[in-house]
Scaffold this active site. Structure first.
Site, short mmCIF file in Angstrom:
data_model
loop_
_atom_site.label_atom_id
_atom_site.label_comp_id
_atom_site.label_asym_id
_atom_site.label_seq_id
_atom_site.Cartn_x
_atom_site.Cartn_y
_atom_site.Cartn_z
N LYS A 251 0.86 -1.18 0.00
CA LYS A 251 0.00 0.00 0.00
C LYS A 251 0.90 1.24 0.00
O LYS A 251 1.68 1.43 0.92
CB LYS A 251 -0.92 0.01 1.24
CG LYS A 251 -1.62 1.36 1.48
CD LYS A 251 -2.51 1.35 2.72
CE LYS A 251 -3.04 2.75 3.05
NZ LYS A 251 -3.91 2.77 4.24
N ASP A 256 -2.50 10.37 3.39
CA ASP A 256 -3.89 9.98 3.61
C ASP A 256 -4.59 11.01 4.51
O ASP A 256 -4.48 10.96 5.73
CB ASP A 256 -3.94 8.59 4.27
CG ASP A 256 -5.37 8.13 4.56
OD1 ASP A 256 -6.31 8.73 4.00
OD2 ASP A 256 -5.52 7.15 5.33
N LYS A 263 -9.90 13.11 8.08
CA LYS A 263 -9.40 12.76 9.41
C LYS A 263 -9.33 14.01 10.28
O LYS A 263 -9.19 15.11 9.77
CB LYS A 263 -7.98 12.19 9.28
CG LYS A 263 -7.89 10.80 8.71
CD LYS A 263 -6.44 10.33 8.66
CE LYS A 263 -6.33 8.94 8.06
NZ LYS A 263 -6.94 7.89 8.88
N ASP A 274 1.81 6.64 5.34
CA ASP A 274 0.80 5.67 4.91
C ASP A 274 1.23 4.92 3.64
O ASP A 274 0.46 4.13 3.09
CB ASP A 274 -0.55 6.37 4.72
CG ASP A 274 -1.73 5.45 4.95
OD1 ASP A 274 -1.55 4.39 5.57
OD2 ASP A 274 -2.84 5.79 4.48
N ASP A 333 -12.02 7.19 3.82
CA ASP A 333 -10.79 6.99 4.61
C ASP A 333 -10.38 5.52 4.66
O ASP A 333 -9.27 5.19 5.10
CB ASP A 333 -11.00 7.54 6.03
CG ASP A 333 -9.69 7.74 6.77
OD1 ASP A 333 -8.62 7.68 6.13
OD2 ASP A 333 -9.75 7.95 8.00
N GLU A 335 -9.26 3.75 2.36
CA GLU A 335 -8.78 3.84 0.98
C GLU A 335 -7.71 2.80 0.64
O GLU A 335 -7.57 2.44 -0.53
CB GLU A 335 -8.25 5.25 0.70
CG GLU A 335 -6.79 5.51 1.09
CD GLU A 335 -6.53 5.37 2.58
OE1 GLU A 335 -7.48 5.48 3.37
OE2 GLU A 335 -5.37 5.14 2.96
N ARG A 337 -7.46 -0.38 1.20
CA ARG A 337 -8.01 -1.61 0.62
C ARG A 337 -8.47 -1.40 -0.81
O ARG A 337 -8.42 -2.31 -1.63
CB ARG A 337 -9.13 -2.14 1.53
CG ARG A 337 -10.31 -1.23 1.65
CD ARG A 337 -11.17 -1.53 2.86
NE ARG A 337 -10.58 -1.04 4.12
CZ ARG A 337 -11.12 -1.21 5.31
NH1 ARG A 337 -12.25 -1.87 5.47
NH2 ARG A 337 -10.51 -0.73 6.38
#
Ligand code: BES
Ligand code: MN
Ligand code: ZN
Length: 486
Positions: A251, A256, A263, A274, A333, A335, A337
């Site tokens: 990933k 993010d 967030k 991230d 959020d 995201e 996956r």
């Protein structure tokens, strides 16, 4: 830092370090040293350091004795690393540029000696390129170590480990870079630089190509960003020709914000890391390619920035992934996956891997469950989970298996699409893993490693200072050694 080997004492080194087992005193030490060790309650515990001054041939030297603990300790190699790391931590900003590591009477094996060196090198890493007004006392001074009296075979063992250290350092660098510097395209560019001349093949997909392939899931995450998304694949064929590769998928969300499901402000800066899964894959591939691993490997990174914007995707949007499966995006959020769904599917279509291991800073819930001691492993294959666990125990990149199954899988069914991208409040890390599993075809052996709690550290640790740990590189390197190269 530089680590070199020499037959004789380097004249410039005014600091000499020696290692000692617990309860022992190196032979031939001056009285001031032995009595000093005694009164300072130096026992030779792993990582314990005693420093004194001695006169040798008219020159005053700083002499550091570092403990490696009990000879029969089952964590012997970890203890050796700890000793090396303790030396680096103590002298990193001390003004000392070079030290001599005298191993002549250490009693260490070559493997143990290489572990000490790995500890020194990894702990001495720091990334200060943006600090232009540091006081001299704050700056890293330690640049090199010269090993004298190394046990036979140490140089060869170190040559091998040094590649792994290079990989760990590259991962840390990628993770440390802020998101205005490191975004999908610049991530790719940096890898192109680092892999040049290594013999690895780099494949890059831009947005137009991903569009053509139907990667609506990955592309949806990047809609709100000014930065273009990318997929990067690094291929290494060091094994038997024609043998299916092992795939590592990471990933790589370079920042993010959460997107429209934004967030909270405090701590959001953490989300520059991230991309830690992709960072681990890039660093592991660099280590493996540099040491010319005898295995067929491919590292795939899904690189996207998740931003809120007029063009960003909304909660409730339905996207179609490359696999054809549709996804209701209930929370922008969740995201990671979405990025991995297409990266995983493409990896299988493109490379027909024999097994897939994915790495992702996927869920905050993983930190709630395991803290910062273990990554969570979710696997459809017992052997794979076991191999990962063993590689983790051997290297310190520890991981612990978590459950998956149909009862969790049904929590992500959606009334409007094939699935939704979040489950309920319960079992957040598991429902994330279930989501990923829906993109693994034909029961291909697969393990998902949720590294949310592992890639960044708020305090100095075993072989790192505050910040990026490099988690995953040593794990994958060891996994490949144990399962593909032996
Ligand atoms: N990148 C985060 C997970 C994360 C959080 C990693 C904190 C490291 C530290 C991920 O994209 C995320 O936001 N996950 C959400 C999922 C939720 C919306 C179902 C989370 O964990 O809150
Ligand atoms: Mn998120
Ligand atoms: Zn994320």
């Amino acid at each position: 830092m530089k680590i070199q080997f020499s037959q004789s004492r380097p004249q410039v080194a005014r600091l000499v370090a020696q290692v000692t087992d617990k309860g022992k005193v190196p032979a031939g030490l001056d009285k001031a040293m032995t009595e000093g060790m005694e009164s300072a309650r130096f026992k030779g515990n792993a990582g314990q350091v005693f420093e004194g001054f001695v006169e040798r041939e008219g020159q005053v030297l700083r002499l550091a004795i570092v403990g490696v603990g009990d000879k029969n300790d089952e964590a012997r190699l970890a203890n050796c690393e700890k000793a090396g790391a303790a030396l680096a931590a103590k002298y990193q900003t001390s003004g000392v540029k070079q030290f001599e590591l005298d191993l002549s009477d250490s009693g260490l094996s070559s493997e143990e000696a290489a572990s000490v060196l790995l500890g020194v090198r990894l702990r001495n890493w720091r990334y200060d390129i943006y600090r232009t007004r540091m006081k001299d006392e704050q700056k890293v001074t330690l640049e090199s170590a010269t090993v004298v009296g190394a046990p036979e075979g140490t140089e060869a063992a170190w040559d091998d480990m040094a590649h792994v250290a290079t990989g760990v350092e590259f991962t840390r660098e990628l993770i440390t870079e802020p998101a205005n510097i490191l975004y999908p395209e610049s991530f790719v560019a940096r890898c192109q630089q680092r892999f040049e001349g290594t013999g690895a093949e780099l494949i890059v997909l831009d947005e137009a190509e991903m569009e053509k392939l139907g990667m609506g899931s990955l592309l949806g995450v990047g809609l709100g960003s000014e930065r273009e998304s990318r997929i990067l694949a690094i291929r290494w064929n060091g094994g038997s020709s024609g043998e299916a590769p092992t795939a590592f998928v990471g990933k790589g969300v370079t920042f993010d914000t959460g997107g429209i499901s934004i967030k909270p402000g405090p701590g959001m800066e953490d989300m520059k890391w991230d991309m830690g899964g992709a960072g681990a894959v890039a660093g592991a591939m660099l280590a493996l390619v540099s040491r010319k691993a005898k295995a067929n490997l491919v590292g795939v990174m899904g690189l996207v920035e998740n931003m809120p914007d007029g063009k960003a995707q909304r909660p409730g949007d339905v996207v179609t992934s490359m696999s054809g499966q549709t996804i209701e995006v209930l929370n922008t959020d969740a995201e990671g996956r979405l990025v991995l769904a297409d990266a995983l599917h493409w990896t299988q279509e493109e490379f027909q891997p024999a097994r897939i291991l994915d790495f992702a800073t996927l869920t905050g819930a993983m930190i709630v469950a395991l803290g910062h001691e273990f990554a969570g492993v979710f696997a459809n294959d017992d052997q794979l989970a076991k191999d990962l666990h063993e590689a983790g125990e051997a290297t310190g990149d520890r991981n612990w298996r978590m459950p998956i199954g149909p009862a969790y899988d049904k929590l992500i069914n959606s009334p409007i699409a094939d699935m939704k991208n979040i489950g309920g409040k319960a079992a957040g890390s598991i429902t994330a893993a279930q989501f990923l599993q829906r993109f693994i075809a034909n029961g291909t052996p697969w393990a998902h490693v949720d590294v949310a709690g592992m890639v960044w550290s708020d305090k100095p640790g075993r072989t790192w200072g505050k910040g990026a740990t490099g988690y995953g590189v040593r794990l994958l390197d060891r996994f490949v050694r144990n399962t593909l190269e032996s």
